[in-house]
Enzyme design. Structure first.
Site, mmCIF file in Angstrom:
data_model
loop_
_atom_site.group_PDB
_atom_site.id
_atom_site.type_symbol
_atom_site.label_atom_id
_atom_site.label_comp_id
_atom_site.label_asym_id
_atom_site.label_seq_id
_atom_site.Cartn_x
_atom_site.Cartn_y
_atom_site.Cartn_z
ATOM 1 N N ASP A 35 -6.249 13.236 -18.817
ATOM 2 C CA ASP A 35 -6.569 11.822 -18.955
ATOM 3 C C ASP A 35 -6.068 11.418 -20.345
ATOM 4 O O ASP A 35 -6.664 11.755 -21.357
ATOM 5 C CB ASP A 35 -8.081 11.618 -18.830
ATOM 6 C CG ASP A 35 -8.479 10.152 -18.821
ATOM 7 O OD1 ASP A 35 -7.744 9.345 -19.424
ATOM 8 O OD2 ASP A 35 -9.522 9.817 -18.224
ATOM 9 N N TYR A 61 -14.927 11.716 -19.428
ATOM 10 C CA TYR A 61 -15.258 10.303 -19.206
ATOM 11 C C TYR A 61 -16.371 10.214 -18.159
ATOM 12 O O TYR A 61 -16.302 10.865 -17.112
ATOM 13 C CB TYR A 61 -14.003 9.562 -18.741
ATOM 14 C CG TYR A 61 -14.262 8.144 -18.300
ATOM 15 C CD1 TYR A 61 -14.586 7.162 -19.225
ATOM 16 C CD2 TYR A 61 -14.194 7.791 -16.966
ATOM 17 C CE1 TYR A 61 -14.829 5.859 -18.824
ATOM 18 C CE2 TYR A 61 -14.432 6.490 -16.546
ATOM 19 C CZ TYR A 61 -14.758 5.528 -17.479
ATOM 20 O OH TYR A 61 -15.008 4.237 -17.070
ATOM 21 N N ARG A 82 0.811 -1.224 0.000
ATOM 22 C CA ARG A 82 0.000 0.000 0.000
ATOM 23 C C ARG A 82 0.848 1.279 0.000
ATOM 24 O O ARG A 82 0.338 2.371 -0.168
ATOM 25 C CB ARG A 82 -0.967 -0.019 1.188
ATOM 26 C CG ARG A 82 -1.971 1.117 1.195
ATOM 27 C CD ARG A 82 -3.082 0.908 2.199
ATOM 28 N NE ARG A 82 -2.607 0.491 3.504
ATOM 29 C CZ ARG A 82 -1.993 1.283 4.379
ATOM 30 N NH1 ARG A 82 -1.780 2.555 4.108
ATOM 31 N NH2 ARG A 82 -1.594 0.810 5.555
ATOM 32 N N LYS A 138 -6.932 -0.105 -20.214
ATOM 33 C CA LYS A 138 -7.139 0.039 -21.648
ATOM 34 C C LYS A 138 -5.862 -0.340 -22.420
ATOM 35 O O LYS A 138 -5.512 -1.486 -22.457
ATOM 36 C CB LYS A 138 -7.625 1.457 -21.951
ATOM 37 C CG LYS A 138 -8.749 1.944 -21.007
ATOM 38 C CD LYS A 138 -10.021 1.121 -21.108
ATOM 39 C CE LYS A 138 -10.994 1.353 -19.954
ATOM 40 N NZ LYS A 138 -11.342 2.732 -19.659
HETATM 41 C C1 LIG Z 1 -11.909 3.474 -18.626
HETATM 42 C C2 LIG Z 1 -11.553 4.886 -18.462
HETATM 43 C C3 LIG Z 1 -11.348 5.450 -17.192
HETATM 44 C C4 LIG Z 1 -11.549 4.671 -15.921
HETATM 45 O O1 LIG Z 1 -10.689 3.605 -15.812
HETATM 46 P P1 LIG Z 1 -11.009 2.264 -14.971
HETATM 47 O O2 LIG Z 1 -9.776 1.458 -15.145
HETATM 48 O O3 LIG Z 1 -12.246 1.664 -15.548
HETATM 49 O O4 LIG Z 1 -11.237 2.680 -13.548
HETATM 50 C C5 LIG Z 1 -10.972 6.779 -17.147
HETATM 51 N N1 LIG Z 1 -10.820 7.518 -18.259
HETATM 52 C C6 LIG Z 1 -11.020 7.009 -19.486
HETATM 53 C C7 LIG Z 1 -10.849 7.887 -20.685
HETATM 54 C C8 LIG Z 1 -11.405 5.684 -19.630
HETATM 55 O O5 LIG Z 1 -11.620 5.190 -20.854
#
Ligand SMILES: *Cc1c(COP(=O)(O)O)cnc(C)c1O
Length: 383
Positions: free
Chosen positions: A174, A102, A48, A199
């Site tokens: 992001d 998002y 952690r 992703k």
């Molecule tokens: C999927 C996604 C998130 C969130 O990610 P998780 O791994 O599902 O918590 C944030 N921003 C974007 C652009 C995403 O596609």
């Protein structure tokens, strides 16, 4: 003299390997220990605290890919985003975020920030003027998303970084949709680069993780908050992620190539009304995308003509999977209204241009001709 920075695929393959001094294995060993020696050591390790050997080394790979000093890995993209926000915002502070955000992030802000007395403003648009217009004296963070989800709008990264610096405001992005393969915002002056590693980092639809990259100074702040909230990732998954990232450059380049091919093809089909893809010359920010991206990414969205029901279309696909999430080596397709943006009200969706018939397409590594064939047979079946 500083060593010349290695190229993308060399970083993907080799940076952040945990050395196997004992057996000289070709890949990283995995350290599952949640308990480490505390006496006579430089680092007191604990999962952690985000400093187990596998966590520490994978962070080096991510930092190298994003041209930052350091990075941290989290249990999900939302853990990365929430800890990043909470490290820079306290009661009475204000954050500016873009309207095309998002869904999960928008929801986190709307549901959690009122409880914490953190003020927020969603911009009216995604241009720099839209962000500048809503800055307040107590604004501490500007957070952008480009290309945005699901309409692939492009925001000027360099101009946002400059706006932040001029007003003494930390900037974050992001960078999930572009991935470090296609876009490196630190090179344009953005302070914090966040990813849903679920992703493109993972890329095989079998890992849930997140990451933030930035300077030592900024990441130290995030570390202090994160060890309290406890959103660390298991070392087994950290190891899986390092393995997956070795092929990220290859995967994302192939996927982006497919996206450009498919966007151009869809744009010409009589059953398609609109295609949203920054690689198309008709995209309103095509020139800007060309300046700040290496290729245009592997995500696109499109709308079918009104006479075709998009649900029926998706049900007839045989190769392309109607699935939640994105970025796997397999092509997937979804309706933002029914999934990623389901928590928004119909009015909120309409305000940002997400129609019920909108289809978001995540390109995999299949042959483009087979993807075209699948779409053609689905349209033929329902027409
Ligand atoms: C999927 C996604 C998130 C969130 O990610 P998780 O791994 O599902 O918590 C944030 N921003 C974007 C652009 C995403 O596609």
């Amino acid at each position: 003299m500083k060593a010349k920075k290695q190229g993308l695929n060399t970083i993907c393959t080799h940076v952040g390997e945990v050395p196997d001094d004992q057996f000289k294995g070709a890949i990283s060993p995995i350290y599952l220990s949640s308990s480490y020696q505390f006496m006579d050591v430089d680092v007191k390790r604990y999962p952690r605290y985000f400093n187990t050997p596998n966590q520490e080394y994978l962070a080096k790979k991510i930092a190298a890919l994003e041209f930052t000093e350091t990075a941290m890995i989290f249990g999900s993209g939302m853990a990365a985003i929430s800890h990043m926000f909470l490290a820079f915002l306290k009661s009475g502070d204000h954050i500016v975020v873009q309207n095309t955000l998002y869904g999960g992030t928008a929801n986190f802000i709307r549901e959690e920030f009122p409880k914490l007395n953190i003020e927020f403003t969603f911009t009216d648009g995604y241009k720099v003027e839209d962000f500048e217009a809503v800055i307040q004296p107590n604004t501490k963070l500007i957070h952008i998303e480009t290309p945005s989800n699901p309409l692939l709008t492009i925001t000027d990264i360099k101009a946002i970084a400059k706006l932040g610096k001029q007003n003494n405001i930390v900037t974050s992005i992001d960078n999930t949709f572009a991935s470090p393969v296609n876009q490196n915002p630190a090179q344009f002056g953005i302070d914090l680069i966040m990813h849903s590693a679920t992703k493109y980092f993972g890329g095989h639809s079998d890992i849930c993780a997140g990451a933030v990259a930035g300077s030592h100074e900024h990441m130290e702040k995030i570390w202090h908050v994160s060890k309290n909230y406890g959103g660390s990732l298991s070392d087994f998954t950290v190891w899986m992620l390092e393995r997956s990232m070795k092929t990220m450059g290859l995967r994302v380049k192939a996927q982006s190539k497919n996206a450009l091919k498919m966007a151009k093809w869809l744009d010409k089909q009589s059953f398609v009304k609109t295609v949203y893809y920054p690689g198309l010359k008709s995209h309103p920010e095509h020139k800007l995308a060309k300046l700040q991206m290496k290729s245009f990414g592997a995500m696109l969205s499109f709308e079918l003509i009104d006479s075709i029901n998009s649900d029926q279309f998706m049900k007839q696909l045989q190769l392309i999977k109607p699935s939640i999430s994105l970025a796997g080596v397999e092509s997937t397709i979804l309706s933002p209204t029914q999934t990623s943006h389901a928590l928004l009200t119909p009015e909120q969706r309409e305000a940002v241009g997400i129609s019920d018939g909108l289809i978001r397409f995540s390109l995999g590594i299949e042959e483009a001709k087979d993807l075209k064939q699948d779409i053609k047979q689905a349209i033929k079946t329902i027409q």
